[in-house]
Enzyme design. Structure first.
Site, short mmCIF file in Angstrom:
data_model
loop_
_atom_site.label_atom_id
_atom_site.label_comp_id
_atom_site.label_asym_id
_atom_site.label_seq_id
_atom_site.Cartn_x
_atom_site.Cartn_y
_atom_site.Cartn_z
N PRO A 150 34.19 -102.19 -46.86
CA PRO A 150 35.39 -102.01 -46.43
C PRO A 150 36.13 -102.82 -45.70
O PRO A 150 35.68 -103.56 -44.56
CB PRO A 150 35.46 -100.56 -45.79
N ASN A 151 37.53 -103.21 -46.03
CA ASN A 151 38.59 -104.05 -45.19
C ASN A 151 38.03 -105.67 -45.19
O ASN A 151 38.65 -106.36 -44.79
CB ASN A 151 38.42 -103.78 -43.59
N ARG A 171 42.69 -110.04 -41.29
CA ARG A 171 42.52 -109.05 -40.35
C ARG A 171 41.67 -109.80 -39.10
O ARG A 171 40.99 -111.12 -39.61
CB ARG A 171 41.26 -108.07 -41.04
N TYR A 213 36.96 -112.92 -37.75
CA TYR A 213 36.74 -113.21 -39.04
C TYR A 213 37.10 -114.37 -40.00
O TYR A 213 37.11 -114.69 -41.00
CB TYR A 213 37.14 -111.94 -39.79
N ASN A 253 27.30 -107.20 -47.26
CA ASN A 253 28.21 -107.06 -46.14
C ASN A 253 28.76 -105.46 -46.23
O ASN A 253 29.84 -105.51 -46.69
CB ASN A 253 29.10 -108.10 -45.73
N ALA A 260 32.17 -101.82 -41.89
CA ALA A 260 31.84 -100.64 -40.69
C ALA A 260 30.70 -99.54 -41.30
O ALA A 260 30.16 -99.05 -40.39
CB ALA A 260 33.09 -99.95 -40.43
N ASP A 280 19.80 -95.45 -48.08
CA ASP A 280 18.63 -94.91 -49.06
C ASP A 280 19.13 -95.63 -50.28
O ASP A 280 17.89 -95.59 -51.20
CB ASP A 280 19.12 -93.28 -49.27
N GLU A 310 21.24 -108.79 -45.42
CA GLU A 310 22.33 -108.23 -44.80
C GLU A 310 23.29 -109.58 -44.15
O GLU A 310 22.69 -110.21 -43.32
CB GLU A 310 21.93 -107.41 -43.83
N HIS A 340 26.87 -110.64 -41.86
CA HIS A 340 27.93 -110.15 -40.98
C HIS A 340 28.62 -111.41 -40.72
O HIS A 340 28.17 -112.49 -40.15
CB HIS A 340 27.69 -109.45 -39.86
N ARG A 378 29.20 -107.97 -30.05
CA ARG A 378 30.57 -106.92 -29.93
C ARG A 378 30.33 -105.69 -29.47
O ARG A 378 29.45 -105.44 -28.61
CB ARG A 378 31.11 -107.06 -31.25
N ARG A 422 28.62 -101.41 -32.70
CA ARG A 422 28.23 -102.27 -33.61
C ARG A 422 26.77 -102.75 -33.67
O ARG A 422 26.30 -103.53 -34.62
CB ARG A 422 29.34 -103.45 -33.55
#
Ligand code: DQA
Length: 148
Positions: A9-10, A17, A22, A73, A76, A86, A97, A99, A106, A110
């Site tokens: 999301p986002n 944003r 970012y 990524n 949130a 899962d 992963e 970010h 932060r 998070r």
């Protein structure tokens, strides 16, 4: 070698944003950067994005037996989603992963990452270059291991 690159999301709002966290690159810039590097590396990539938790679960499930690795990524959902964890455990593919921001510096909320429990590596705070590093890491892992 086929890699699935999933953004949560986002992340479609990149460039708009919170640029302090970012950066100014857009989601389209990110995809172009990934595809250009993938071409140079000789890797096939599929880039997917959704704002919906269930879609992210579906993407991960669809990688099963079709992709060699996953870069994700989860946005949130990193900090909340056991369902995404899962799904990653279910398909048991090598997963990195990523970010864009330095999440460890932060807010407290998070500091939890569920997906990390299924990740072979985590890259944070390298901006969008983190996705390229993740690709190289997965390539090394797959070529050094059982991949043919
Ligand atoms: C993020 C960090 C998350 O905490 C946040 O919710 C995001 C983006 C990152 O790329 O730095 O949406 O995953």
């Amino acid at each position: 070698m086929k890699l699935m690159i999933i953004n949560g999301p986002n992340l479609n709002m990149l460039g708009i944003r919170e640029p302090a966290h970012y950066g100014r690159e857009t989601y389209e810039d990110l995809i172009k950067k990934i595809e250009d590097r993938a071409q140079k590396l000789g890797v096939e990539v599929l880039c997917l994005q959704s704002n919906h938790e269930g879609d992210l679960v579906d993407f991960i499930q669809s990688a099963y037996s079709r992709y060699d690795g996953i870069i994700i990524n989860p946005g949130a959902y990193t900090h909340t989603s056991i369902a995404i964890l899962d799904a990653a455990k279910a398909v048991a593919l090598p997963l990195v992963e990523v970010h864009i921001s330095k999440v460890e510096e932060r807010e407290d909320f998070r500091q939890v990452s569920y997906i990390r429990l299924a990740a072979m590596a985590t890259i944070t705070g390298h901006g969008t270059d983190g996705y390229l590093e993740a690709m190289e890491l997965l390539m090394e892992h797959l070529q050094g291991g059982a991949y043919q």
